[in-house]
Write a protein that holds these residues in place. Structure first.
Motif, PDB file in Angstrom:
ATOM      1  N   ASP A 163      -3.113   8.206  20.327  1.00 18.28           N
ATOM      2  CA  ASP A 163      -3.735   7.035  20.980  1.00 18.28           C
ATOM      3  C   ASP A 163      -3.734   7.171  22.516  1.00 18.28           C
ATOM      4  O   ASP A 163      -3.923   6.195  23.237  1.00 18.28           O
ATOM      5  N   ALA A 164      -3.523   8.423  23.023  1.00 18.27           N
ATOM      6  CA  ALA A 164      -3.291   8.580  24.468  1.00 18.27           C
ATOM      7  C   ALA A 164      -4.560   8.820  25.296  1.00 18.27           C
ATOM      8  O   ALA A 164      -4.475   8.936  26.523  1.00 18.27           O
ATOM      9  N   GLU A 165      -5.714   8.879  24.633  1.00 19.51           N
ATOM     10  CA  GLU A 165      -6.940   9.205  25.386  1.00 19.51           C
ATOM     11  C   GLU A 165      -7.181   8.201  26.534  1.00 19.51           C
ATOM     12  O   GLU A 165      -7.542   8.578  27.641  1.00 19.51           O
ATOM     13  N   TYR A 166      -6.943   6.929  26.221  1.00 21.88           N
ATOM     14  CA  TYR A 166      -7.124   5.884  27.236  1.00 21.88           C
ATOM     15  C   TYR A 166      -6.278   6.190  28.482  1.00 21.88           C
ATOM     16  O   TYR A 166      -6.717   6.006  29.622  1.00 21.88           O
ATOM     17  N   ASP A 167      -5.068   6.689  28.244  1.00 21.50           N
ATOM     18  CA  ASP A 167      -4.148   6.961  29.355  1.00 21.50           C
ATOM     19  C   ASP A 167      -4.653   8.109  30.229  1.00 21.50           C
ATOM     20  O   ASP A 167      -4.491   8.075  31.455  1.00 21.50           O
ATOM     21  N   TRP A 168      -5.244   9.112  29.580  1.00 21.38           N
ATOM     22  CA  TRP A 168      -5.824  10.206  30.359  1.00 21.38           C
ATOM     23  C   TRP A 168      -6.945   9.686  31.242  1.00 21.38           C
ATOM     24  O   TRP A 168      -7.082  10.069  32.399  1.00 21.38           O
ATOM     25  N   ASP A 169      -7.759   8.798  30.673  1.00 22.36           N
ATOM     26  CA  ASP A 169      -8.923   8.296  31.418  1.00 22.36           C
ATOM     27  C   ASP A 169      -8.504   7.455  32.628  1.00 22.36           C
ATOM     28  O   ASP A 169      -9.157   7.484  33.664  1.00 22.36           O
ATOM     29  N   TYR A 170      -7.417   6.668  32.478  1.00 18.79           N
ATOM     30  CA  TYR A 170      -7.093   5.701  33.541  1.00 18.79           C
ATOM     31  C   TYR A 170      -5.744   5.958  34.227  1.00 18.79           C
ATOM     32  O   TYR A 170      -5.284   5.129  35.011  1.00 18.79           O
ATOM     33  N   HIS A 171      -5.103   7.077  33.927  1.00 25.43           N
ATOM     34  CA  HIS A 171      -3.829   7.438  34.559  1.00 25.43           C
ATOM     35  C   HIS A 171      -2.782   6.340  34.412  1.00 25.43           C
ATOM     36  O   HIS A 171      -2.165   5.904  35.388  1.00 25.43           O
ATOM     37  N   VAL A 172      -2.656   5.855  33.175  1.00 21.66           N
ATOM     38  CA  VAL A 172      -1.622   4.847  32.890  1.00 21.66           C
ATOM     39  C   VAL A 172      -0.793   5.336  31.697  1.00 21.66           C
ATOM     40  O   VAL A 172      -1.079   6.399  31.128  1.00 21.66           O
ATOM     41  N   ASN A 173       0.220   4.556  31.349  1.00 17.95           N
ATOM     42  CA  ASN A 173       1.069   4.926  30.209  1.00 17.95           C
ATOM     43  C   ASN A 173       1.060   3.780  29.199  1.00 17.95           C
ATOM     44  O   ASN A 173       1.829   2.830  29.323  1.00 17.95           O
TER      45      ASN A 173
END
Ligand SMILES: C[S@@+](CC[C@H](N)C(=O)[O-])C[C@H]1O[C@@H](n2cnc3c(N)ncnc32)[C@H](O)[C@@H]1O
Length: 260
Positions: free
Chosen positions: A55-65
């Motif tokens: 589920d980490a794709e969102y984090d790559w896109d927005y530099h969040v955790n």
């Protein structure tokens, strides 16, 4: 500012067991506790741990955790007794907000006219009860809500949410008043604004009933438009029992309720 105190695993397990034993008896509660711990052990295998980073794709896109992969064993174990942290997928979230807009244009109101007009997000406060690392708060900020609030029980998830709120940058951001609050959402005093309340299975049935009772009471004290977006609505019957809400749309993935 002081960090909120950590929640004790032993105390949480004891409260969970005491509550279960009251309704099921000590033996059944102990067996179920064994089942919870067994599930936790199975969930801790390297394969399962790796899978959670899916589920980490969102984090790559927005530099969040916001991934469930990077949740420590303590919070995962606490999650077995409350509800496990899992972030909402962006596609599902935006589908729910679109459905909220559309359902208003198609749904008959209580007086058999259509509710008609699109919901003006500017009038509404968005609240996620059980907001975890705050992904829905970030995603909601792509819409021009008046303000956005999350309430999260676990201090470490709340602290990560605060970092995410500071770090998030997106050209599509429309709301900049975002806040994560650390506390028990079943005891949270709802603001008297028009509300869009988001729920992604944060509570067991008793917690859901408490939140519905709080919302009914809040609507008696401060009548105003309220919408509830219930993602993965496993305990939908608890909302259907509300004295103020009715269902206006839904799929197996979500249900939308309103008091209008
Ligand atoms: C399935 S996760 C959903 C996270 C987030 N709402 C999202 O959709 O991305 C449920 C969250 O509810 C939190 N939670 C469980 N019981 C709670 C309570 N009584 N008060 C506040 N948060 C709670 C859990 O710690 C977990 O972070």
């Amino acid at each position: 500012m002081d960090s909120p105190a950590q929640i004790s695993v032993l105390q949480t397990a004891w409260q969970w067991w005491t509550y279960a034993a009251r309704y099921e008896g000590a033996l059944a509660a102990t067996r179920r506790l064994g089942g919870v711990l067994w599930e936790f052990a199975r969930d801790s295998t390297p394969d399962r741990l790796r899978a959670r980073f899916g589920d980490a794709e969102y984090d790559w896109d927005y530099h969040v955790n916001t991934t469930s992969g990077a949740v420590g064993w303590r919070d995962r174990l606490l999650g077995m007794f409350h509800s496990a942290y899992q972030p909402t997928e962006p596609v599902a979230f935006h589908e729910m907000l679109d459905a909220l807009q559309q359902s208003l244009q198609q749904t008959p109101g209580p007086d058999h006219t259509t509710l008609g007009t699109a919901l003006n997000f500017r009038d509404f406060t968005f609240i996620d009860l059980g907001s975890g690392k705050g992904r829905t708060l970030l995603m909601a900020s792509d819409h021009p809500f008046r303000r956005i609030l999350g309430v999260e029980l676990l201090p470490s998830l709340h602290e990560i949410a605060q970092q995410n709120l500071r770090q998030y940058k997106s050209e599509s951001q429309r709301c900049f008043v975002l806040e994560s609050i650390c506390g028990d959402a079943t005891a949270f005093h709802l603001p008297a604004d028009p509300l869009v309340i988001f729920l992604f299975n944060p509570f067991p049935e008793s917690g859901m009933r408490q939140v519905v009772a709080n919302l009914d009471q809040s609507l008696r004290e401060h009548p105003r438009p309220v919408y509830v977006l219930y993602h993965n609505p496993l305990l939908e019957h608890t909302l259907s029992e509300s004295q103020k809400l009715r269902k206006i749309a839904g799929t197996p993935q979500y249900s939308i309720f309103t008091n209008l």
